[in-house]
Design a protein around this motif. Structure first.
Motif, mmCIF file in Angstrom:
data_model
loop_
_atom_site.group_PDB
_atom_site.id
_atom_site.type_symbol
_atom_site.label_atom_id
_atom_site.label_comp_id
_atom_site.label_asym_id
_atom_site.label_seq_id
_atom_site.Cartn_x
_atom_site.Cartn_y
_atom_site.Cartn_z
ATOM 1 N N LYS A 108 0.770 -1.097 -0.088
ATOM 2 C CA LYS A 108 0.079 0.039 -0.041
ATOM 3 C C LYS A 108 0.875 1.340 -0.030
ATOM 4 O O LYS A 108 0.327 2.399 -0.587
ATOM 5 C CB LYS A 108 -1.218 -0.002 1.241
ATOM 6 N N TYR A 109 1.786 1.060 0.587
ATOM 7 C CA TYR A 109 3.065 2.353 0.750
ATOM 8 C C TYR A 109 4.056 2.061 0.276
ATOM 9 O O TYR A 109 4.802 0.763 0.015
ATOM 10 C CB TYR A 109 3.082 2.700 2.126
ATOM 11 N N PRO A 110 5.128 3.166 -0.315
ATOM 12 C CA PRO A 110 6.342 2.883 -0.696
ATOM 13 C C PRO A 110 7.188 2.265 0.384
ATOM 14 O O PRO A 110 6.852 2.253 1.700
ATOM 15 C CB PRO A 110 7.045 4.197 -0.727
ATOM 16 N N LYS A 111 8.104 1.550 0.146
ATOM 17 C CA LYS A 111 8.882 0.513 0.812
ATOM 18 C C LYS A 111 9.396 1.210 2.099
ATOM 19 O O LYS A 111 8.959 0.842 3.513
ATOM 20 C CB LYS A 111 10.062 -0.093 0.403
ATOM 21 N N ASP A 112 10.078 2.423 2.248
ATOM 22 C CA ASP A 112 10.253 2.984 3.495
ATOM 23 C C ASP A 112 9.298 3.452 4.357
ATOM 24 O O ASP A 112 9.242 3.475 5.405
ATOM 25 C CB ASP A 112 11.380 4.086 3.265
#
Length: 343
Positions: A108-112
């Motif tokens: 759902k979100y960028p890795k970091d």
């Protein structure tokens, strides 16, 4: 009378790309009819196909020296837990696929940002139970059920080396174990596990199997809730035990998802193995009362070894008045879950 939990995991249906409607399905449960809701994913496995190597064809699983996979990229991953995880630590996992924002929090979100959220959520759980260390985990849908049969009629899509290695690298860098989850569709379980064997040779990689998409009746995934027999679970246990012995590894964890009576048949015939730690995971969404009832009926009343509990950032809010359960509420269950998963 106990209520059945209205629940259905996100299903990547390749022929429904772009469709955002929901279809109502009917399946049997111990209280009569179980109404399930399957999202027709706009971000299906078809759109989650980053390169031409996402394919359901077989791969070689040639043996490598103990502790090595025979793959330079995999062998460069150095995170190596050296003992059994359970029950010394509670496993806390983020679930999904990096190519789909709707299959779970993992994508759902960028890795970091995703990893930052994972760490913050772990702090909440650690505060709720400061006496039990937490082992971070990423739970990747590595073989995804499909609504179309594919070239070999398997109704499933295997993620490519590129995709799997990417998530393994995230886990390695974050000191998180990684689960590779199988939604087998119509494909036999054995070859799907063999496809993942080279990754399972790594000490921080474990396995999940999802009965929901084990279509033993021949139905298309998403039209019925599937099932595994104890013999299938034993097959997975024996496979993992062989990997452990041949590669001098610490015990593997096997997560088996469950949210209905019929998803696991003949549970008393599941055989424990010192090389494998079996987690029966209550994998259902809905109001807290229904989730607790399902845990009681399908996990507590049919014990195997360790237990797990799944929470949904989105689906647990879908019913009016619903909410996501707090860590303290989940930890008040009996037995206390040792595997926690967020989707």
């Amino acid at each position: 009378m106990r209520l059945s939990l209205a629940v259905f995991s996100f299903l990547a249906l390749s022929q429904l790309t772009g469709c955002s409607s929901e279809s109502k399905l009917e399946g049997s449960s111990k209280t009569g009819k179980l109404t399930t809701e399957a999202s027709a994913e706009p971000e299906s496995a078809k759109t989650a196909k980053p390169d031409s190597s996402e394919t359901p064809t077989a791969q070689s699983t040639t043996s490598a020296p103990a502790g090595k996979t025979g793959d330079a990229t995999l062998d460069s991953l150095t995170y190596a837990p050296n003992e059994a995880i359970l029950p010394k630590k509670r496993i806390f996992a983020y679930y999904g696929n990096p190519h789909s924002k709707k299959m779970g929090i993992l994508g759902k979100y960028p890795k970091d940002e995703m990893l930052q959220r994972l760490d913050q959520e772990i702090k909440n759980w650690q505060k709720a139970d400061p006496n039990t260390p937490i082992q971070p985990a990423l739970h990747l849908v590595a073989i995804s059920a499909q609504g179309a049969p594919g070239k070999d009629g398997g109704y499933r899509l295997r993620m490519s080396d590129k995709t799997i290695k990417k998530v393994l690298k995230w886990g390695n860098e974050h000191k998180a174990i990684v689960f590779l989850d199988i939604q087998r569709g119509h494909a036999p379980l054995g070859p799907e596990m063999a496809y993942l064997e080279k990754y399972l040779k790594l000490p921080f990689v474990h396995l999940g199997i999802d009965p929901e998409f084990s279509m033993v009746t021949g139905a298309k995934p998403g039209t019925k809730i599937g099932s595994y027999d104890a013999a299938d679970v034993n097959q997975a246990v024996n496979f993992l035990s062989k990997v452990v012995k041949e590669n001098n590894l610490p015990p593997k964890v096997l997560v088996v998802h469950r949210f209905t009576q019929g998803m696991i048949k003949n549970y008393k015939n599941i055989k424990l193995n010192p090389d494998v730690q079996i987690v029966m995971d209550m994998d259902g969404w809905g109001p807290p009362v229904l989730k607790k009832d399902s845990y009681h009926d399908y996990i507590q009343k049919e014990p195997v070894q360790y237990t797990g509990f799944k929470l949904f950032y989105d689906n647990d809010f879908r019913k009016p008045g619903s909410r996501i359960m707090k860590p303290e509420e989940v930890l008040a269950l009996t037995p206390k879950p040792m595997y926690i998963q967020y989707q």
